[in-house]
Design a protein around this motif. Structure first.
Motif, PDB file in Angstrom:
ATOM      1  N   PRO A  93       0.835  -1.212   0.000  1.00  0.00           N
ATOM      2  CA  PRO A  93       0.000   0.000   0.000  1.00  0.00           C
ATOM      3  C   PRO A  93       0.862   1.251   0.000  1.00  0.00           C
ATOM      4  O   PRO A  93       2.067   1.204   0.282  1.00  0.00           O
ATOM      5  CB  PRO A  93      -0.794  -0.146   1.307  1.00  0.00           C
ATOM      6  CG  PRO A  93       0.114  -0.944   2.196  1.00  0.00           C
ATOM      7  CD  PRO A  93       0.828  -1.909   1.290  1.00  0.00           C
ATOM      8  N   GLY A  94       0.253   2.372  -0.255  1.00  0.00           N
ATOM      9  CA  GLY A  94       0.988   3.635  -0.257  1.00  0.00           C
ATOM     10  C   GLY A  94       1.548   3.984   1.107  1.00  0.00           C
ATOM     11  O   GLY A  94       2.538   4.701   1.211  1.00  0.00           O
ATOM     12  N   SER A  95       0.930   3.467   2.148  1.00  0.00           N
ATOM     13  CA  SER A  95       1.386   3.762   3.511  1.00  0.00           C
ATOM     14  C   SER A  95       2.430   2.765   4.000  1.00  0.00           C
ATOM     15  O   SER A  95       2.772   2.761   5.189  1.00  0.00           O
ATOM     16  CB  SER A  95       0.187   3.725   4.467  1.00  0.00           C
ATOM     17  OG  SER A  95      -0.426   2.432   4.447  1.00  0.00           O
ATOM     18  N   ALA A  96       2.956   1.914   3.101  1.00  0.00           N
ATOM     19  CA  ALA A  96       3.861   0.842   3.533  1.00  0.00           C
ATOM     20  C   ALA A  96       5.101   1.383   4.219  1.00  0.00           C
ATOM     21  O   ALA A  96       5.537   0.857   5.246  1.00  0.00           O
ATOM     22  CB  ALA A  96       4.249  -0.026   2.333  1.00  0.00           C
ATOM     23  N   LEU A  97       5.696   2.448   3.666  1.00  0.00           N
ATOM     24  CA  LEU A  97       6.927   2.976   4.254  1.00  0.00           C
ATOM     25  C   LEU A  97       6.666   3.503   5.662  1.00  0.00           C
ATOM     26  O   LEU A  97       7.441   3.237   6.587  1.00  0.00           O
ATOM     27  CB  LEU A  97       7.516   4.074   3.366  1.00  0.00           C
ATOM     28  CG  LEU A  97       8.821   4.697   3.872  1.00  0.00           C
ATOM     29  CD1 LEU A  97       9.906   3.638   4.029  1.00  0.00           C
ATOM     30  CD2 LEU A  97       9.289   5.805   2.918  1.00  0.00           C
ATOM     31  N   ALA A  98       5.576   4.245   5.828  1.00  0.00           N
ATOM     32  CA  ALA A  98       5.255   4.773   7.158  1.00  0.00           C
ATOM     33  C   ALA A  98       5.001   3.630   8.145  1.00  0.00           C
ATOM     34  O   ALA A  98       5.448   3.674   9.296  1.00  0.00           O
ATOM     35  CB  ALA A  98       4.032   5.680   7.073  1.00  0.00           C
ATOM     36  N   SER A  99       4.294   2.589   7.678  1.00  0.00           N
ATOM     37  CA  SER A  99       4.033   1.440   8.553  1.00  0.00           C
ATOM     38  C   SER A  99       5.335   0.741   8.918  1.00  0.00           C
ATOM     39  O   SER A  99       5.531   0.310  10.061  1.00  0.00           O
ATOM     40  CB  SER A  99       3.093   0.451   7.853  1.00  0.00           C
ATOM     41  OG  SER A  99       1.850   1.053   7.588  1.00  0.00           O
ATOM     42  N   LEU A 100       6.221   0.621   7.922  1.00  0.00           N
ATOM     43  CA  LEU A 100       7.519  -0.011   8.175  1.00  0.00           C
ATOM     44  C   LEU A 100       8.268   0.736   9.271  1.00  0.00           C
ATOM     45  O   LEU A 100       8.836   0.121  10.189  1.00  0.00           O
ATOM     46  CB  LEU A 100       8.343  -0.032   6.886  1.00  0.00           C
ATOM     47  CG  LEU A 100       9.734  -0.655   6.987  1.00  0.00           C
ATOM     48  CD1 LEU A 100       9.625  -2.169   7.112  1.00  0.00           C
ATOM     49  CD2 LEU A 100      10.571  -0.289   5.763  1.00  0.00           C
ATOM     50  N   ARG A 101       8.289   2.076   9.200  1.00  0.00           N
ATOM     51  CA  ARG A 101       8.984   2.871  10.212  1.00  0.00           C
ATOM     52  C   ARG A 101       8.358   2.645  11.596  1.00  0.00           C
ATOM     53  O   ARG A 101       9.056   2.536  12.600  1.00  0.00           O
ATOM     54  CB  ARG A 101       8.908   4.363   9.870  1.00  0.00           C
ATOM     55  CG  ARG A 101       9.477   4.745   8.516  1.00  0.00           C
ATOM     56  CD  ARG A 101      10.955   4.598   8.466  1.00  0.00           C
ATOM     57  NE  ARG A 101      11.508   5.102   7.216  1.00  0.00           N
ATOM     58  CZ  ARG A 101      12.567   4.607   6.615  1.00  0.00           C
ATOM     59  NH1 ARG A 101      13.215   3.592   7.163  1.00  0.00           N
ATOM     60  NH2 ARG A 101      13.017   5.129   5.483  1.00  0.00           N
ATOM     61  N   THR A 102       7.041   2.589  11.625  1.00  0.00           N
ATOM     62  CA  THR A 102       6.357   2.368  12.900  1.00  0.00           C
ATOM     63  C   THR A 102       6.706   1.008  13.480  1.00  0.00           C
ATOM     64  O   THR A 102       6.998   0.873  14.673  1.00  0.00           O
ATOM     65  CB  THR A 102       4.832   2.488  12.708  1.00  0.00           C
ATOM     66  OG1 THR A 102       4.529   3.799  12.214  1.00  0.00           O
ATOM     67  CG2 THR A 102       4.108   2.265  14.024  1.00  0.00           C
TER      68      THR A 102
END
Length: 997
Positions: A59-68
């Motif tokens: 998803p487009g939010s994958a990078l943010a989720s990865l950081r979290t």
């Protein structure tokens, strides 16, 4: 590394520390943990990890989720911040630094490798024990319930490993005579995995050994029918031969049948007896040579390479002769590995082994004709019958070896031309050849390029000679010692031998002796072993041009150097420099870890520095090399500065470089260059500062200007390291009375301290910078120093003093025509007025600034203006408008890659969303901001992110979580000595009162 932590992936993912289970989090967070654990200490980029967890449908939010997820894993794993980090940030990715034996999958693979060695040593009971221990690590399906392509791939791999271990355990049971005990387990295994043909052979052996001939034949019939129905194939030759032996009532050999001469070594039985002589073609009465030198008793590591090379050497049935090439730098253990390999494989070459040291590392390499003379004589060919021509001797050699099973070890080859005449023509022979250079053009089956040891292998080698107790008593010193040795096996072996001969020494004593890089090579000598000798052989083969480049680059190529920088330092064009550098790589005197990037091994650099010290012309050469490199880097720094601070004229602020350098089309390319060349830049500045006194004024000035050029990149670079270099430059410049350079270097020191909210240190450096700038009439840096002094006052909540400093900075910027400096100081002043109650005035200033700003070149100022305007609107209670401004700021930050401003905008946005009652959105923004602040090491921003997250959690009813975050914010602000600590303490006090109410 942590020694009390245990990771389990052979089943559901589990983490235990100190005997207690830790919460591994949701499935995708566990998938991230598994992806890092199963990379065995190697790092992975964010792109790789996203692909591992989500695949192509990320998803487009994958990078943010990865950081979290990474932030949560770090919170779980690192309860004590004083200890070294387990989860390390690498560029945009991560690396998990844990011992391999702390992960059950890696431990299983190590036990499997140990079982191979035990079986090959004839220790069947030990082999079975190790296999059983490995199998007991499985608790179910590996990575159970984890999503993503990586987990699916690893499930398959680890499942296959378990089946292979089970088959080898059955094999061990049969070797140990446990026939009746293993029959039920074999039957269940064959029922569950009906297409694994080898198990039917085990069943037949076990049944036949128990006197159940009919049952053994029934197993063969069942296997033949099933294979025909499922796969349309007949049983293989091994199973068919076994049936014939059972039918004939013959006694079976003690191991499963294999190809008679070359069976796979990895987890497989030794070969059956050699074919009888009468079954062979008629051969001349030749000798059986056994020329291999003795194996090394304390062989360490290289298990993966050994398995791979053994498989190639002993894999029967091919039409081409196996040729294994082992390459690497001097002292890396090529010969040691080749000897171990040859001794392990020699049982498969029943007609003998030939060995020759080809002397390729020396000035007089062996003549292949003379080597052939020696080989043919060893094989029984009469000396007076040997042909005179090399080609004729090579043909006779191939004819003599035809149909025979001979292993050749050709050590220290110089080049392919030396090796080619020595190669047999028969596929029944095999060749192992070692060389410092890649033998391009040889018909190699497998080319193994050796790297230095990993930490565990280095420590094991040290312990095996110096003593395991000494290593366990001084683990930190032991790690420092093998690191100082560059993990080069020869160097570790030498220091271990020296320690063994001096039992009264502490390991720390040896570490101290290796501390001076220019003396290190001299210390790495024990008896007839010397690291210098290994490098000297390669150095003496270089041309004069290559040797000079080797010496010149050693001081400045740290830790690595790009082709462009190397070409500039050497005063050559890039094509000419590339040819020269690649020749050094081919000679194993330089490494090429990436295209157009080169580095020295630490000990090779120490060797080169020793040569430089001894060279009469080294001083002039080094000074000219450094000046050219600094000029090239300064030209690139000026171009990068112009993109980062587009309103300030770089040609006025920075000394113009007389050397051409890189130019960048846009900000992202400039940022990439700064990030890539940062280590080289810091090293060049330090080399300049540490040069022989007095350091030329122009060299110091270029170094200081280079530091200033990088200062606007702030938190996007390791600014602390830049400041350390600046401090050395400042001290040298002050000692030489150079106020211009002193002021610039002190400005960088103060700016770095300010960005980390070390206010006392920042005030001290900026005061020194201001005085030096006044004396040198350097108004450019004085303007920036005034701006920084305003920020210091603002941090200390002295808002009137801050505004006065900013107004002076604004005036100077206008005189100098520095648009970016002026705008930054104006916005800083607006923020100071906002903090002191002037929200309306601050909003007006921001609106005027935004009206004047335009274009992609001023994205940093636009983002900052939007950020300050959002804060002003929040204070004016125009919360919806504030949210809109913060969102605009985030869009600009995302487009321009402005990570620091993005983190600040997110925690301020979270505060406004909280006031609006949108608590879930607020929590998400605060947590993302906190992760970003932690990754960047921005402690002041981290304190505010924690404080705002505490308020949000309180609004969500999570009083305990809110109190924890408030106390963390208190600790951050207290540690920085900032007055903001009062705000955190007040919140913590109110939350404590609620908890006890």
């Amino acid at each position: 590394m942590r020694y009390d932590i245990w990771f389990s992936v052979l089943g559901a993912v589990r983490v235990r520390r100190g005997g207690k289970d830790l919460t591994a989090g949701p499935p995708q967070q566990q998938a991230l943990l598994a992806a890092l654990l199963l990379r065995a200490g190697r790092g992975a980029s964010a792109h790789e990890l996203i692909g591992a967890i989500w695949g192509e449908d990320a998803p487009g939010s994958a990078l943010a989720s990865l950081r979290t997820y990474a932030w949560r894993l770090r919170q779980m794993l690192e309860e004590d911040r004083a200890e070294p980090r387990l989860l390390v940030s690498l560029r945009d990715g991560y690396q998990l630094v844990v011992l391999p034996v702390s992960v059950d999958a890696h431990l299983a693979e190590k036990l499997a490798a140990d079982a191979v060695q035990a079986r090959e040593a004839g220790l069947d009971e030990e082999c079975r024990r190790l296999l059983t221990q490995a199998l007991e690590l499985w608790r179910g399906e590996p990575l159970a319930g984890l999503p993503g392509p990586f987990a699916e791939q690893q499930r398959s791999r680890l499942g296959e490993l378990r089946l292979a271990l089970l088959e080898e355990r059955f094999d061990s049971d049969l070797r140990l005579g446990r026939h009746s005990f293993v029959i039920p387990e074999l039957a269940a295994f064959a029922e569950e995995y009906p297409l694994r043909e080898r198990v039917y052979g085990f069943q037949m052996r076990a049944l036949y050994a128990c006197g159940r001939q009919a049952d053994a034949l029934a197993v063969f019939t069942r296997a033949r029918r099933l294979l025909a129905e499922e796969l349309g194939v007949d049983p293989g030759p091994e199973l068919t031969a076994l049936q014939a032996q059972v039918l004939a009532g013959e006694p079976l050999p003690p191991a499963p049948g294999r190809a008679p001469q070359r069976a796979p070594v990895h987890l497989a039985a030794p070969p059956g007896p050699a074919a009888p002589d009468e079954a062979r073609p008629a051969q001349p009465a030749l000798f059986r040579p056994a020329q291999l030198p003795a194996d090394t008793a304390d062989f360490i590591g290289r298990a993966h390479e050994m398995r791979e090379m053994c498989q190639v050497l002993t894999d029967a049935g091919g039409t081409a002769m196996p040729v294994v090439s082992i390459t690497g730098m001097g002292g890396i253990g090529k010969t040691t590995l080749a000897l171990r390999l040859a001794h392990q494989a020699k049982q498969h070459f029943v007609d003998g082994q030939l060995y020759a040291d080809l002397g390729g590392n020396g000035l007089e390499p062996a003549d292949p004709g003379i080597v052939l003379d020696s080989f043919l004589t060893a094989l029984g060919v009469s000396g007076h019958t040997l042909p005179a021509l090399l080609e004729d001797r090579a043909r006779l050699f191939r004819s003599t070896l035809d149909g025979r099973h001979i292993l050749l070890l050709l050590d220290n080859a110089r080049d392919p031309a030396q090796v080619r005449p020595l190669l047999p023509g028969s596929a029944d022979c095999a060749v192992v050849v070692t060389s410092r250079v890649r033998l391009t053009g040889l018909p190699t089956t497998l080319q193994t390029a050796l790297d230095v040891f990993g930490t565990d292998d280095s420590l094991e080698l040290l312990a095996s000679t110096a003593g395991a107790r000494r290593v366990s008593d001084e683990p930190g010193a032991a790690l420092e010692l093998v690191t100082a040795c560059g993990h080069l096996p020869l160097a570790v072996r030498i220091v271990a031998a020296r320690l063994a001969a001096r039992p009264q020494w502490q390991i720390a004593t040896m570490v101290g002796r290796l501390a001076d890089e220019r003396r290190r090579i001299g210390e790495l000598r024990a008896g007839d072993l010397a690291v210098a000798a290994a490098f000297e052989l390669g150095y003496r083969q270089l041309t004069e041009h290559q040797a000079r480049a080797f010496r010149r680059l050693a001081p400045v190529a740290r830790p690595s150097i790009s082709l462009a920088c190397a070409a500039a330092a050497l005063g050559l064009g890039e094509h000419e420099a590339e040819d020269l550098l690649e020749a050094l790589v081919d000679a194993a005197m330089l490494e090429a870890p990436l295209p157009e990037r080169y580095r020295f091994h630490d000990l090779v650099r120490a060797f080169a520095l020793q040569l430089t010290t001894a060279s009469k012309d080294s001083g002039e050469d080094d000074a000219a090399t450094l000046a050219r490199l600094l000029g090239h880097l300064l030209a690139g720094g000026c171009s990068a500065f112009q993109h980062m601070v587009p309103g300030d004229p770089a040609e006025v602020i920075l000394t113009a470089s007389s050397v051409p350098g890189p130019r960048f089309p846009g900000l992202s390319e400039a940022q990439d260059w700064v990030s890539t060349e940062f280590d080289c830049i810091v090293n060049a500045v330090l080399v300049a500062a540490r040069g022989p006194a007095p350091v030329p004024a122009r060299t110091l000035r270029m170094a200081a200007d280079l530091l200033v050029a990088l200062s606007p990149f702030g938190k996007s670079i390791p600014y602390g390291r830049l400041a350390e270099a600046a401090r050395e430059v400042a001290e040298v410049a002050a000692a030489q009375g150079d106020d211009y350079t002193t002021g610039r270097a002190r400005f960088v020191c103060g700016n770095a301290a300010l960005q980390n909210a070390r206010l006392d240190e920042a005030a001290r450096h900026t005061a020194l910078a201001s005085k030096a700038c006044h004396r040198a009439d350097d108004r450019v840096i004085l303007q920036q120093t005034l701006n920084d002094r305003g920020l210091i006052a603002q941090f200390q909540q002295r808002y009137g003093d801050a505004v006065r400093c900013y107004e002076q900075a604004i005036g100077l910027a206008r005189e100098l025509g520095h648009r970016s400096g002026e705008l930054t100081a104006i916005l800083n002043a607006a923020q100071a007025r906002l903090r002191s109650g002037g929200a309306e005035e601050a909003a007006r200033i921001c609106e005027q600034a935004l009206g004047a700003l335009h274009g992609a070149a001023e994205q940093h100022c636009i983002a900052y203006a939007l950020f300050v305007h959002g804060q002003a609107l929040h204070e004016l209670k125009s919360h919806a408008a504030a949210v809109a401004r913060y969102r605009e700021c985030l869009d600009v930050c995302a487009a321009a890659g402005i990570r620091g401003q993005e983190a600040q905008a997110r925690f301020r946005l979270a505060e406004t969303l909280r006031v609006l009652g949108r608590f879930d959105e607020a929590r998400s923004e605060a947590e993302r901001s906190l992760v970003m602040c932690e990754e960047r090491g921005a402690e002041h921003d981290r304190g505010y992110a924690l404080l705002i997250l505490a308020r949000v959690l309180a609004g969500l009813g999570d009083a305990r979580g809110a109190l924890t975050r408030a106390r963390q914010a208190d600790a951050v602000f207290a540690g920085l000595g900032l007055p903001d600590v009062r705000e955190a303490r007040d919140l913590a006090g109110r939350l404590t009162a609620v908890a006890h109410g």
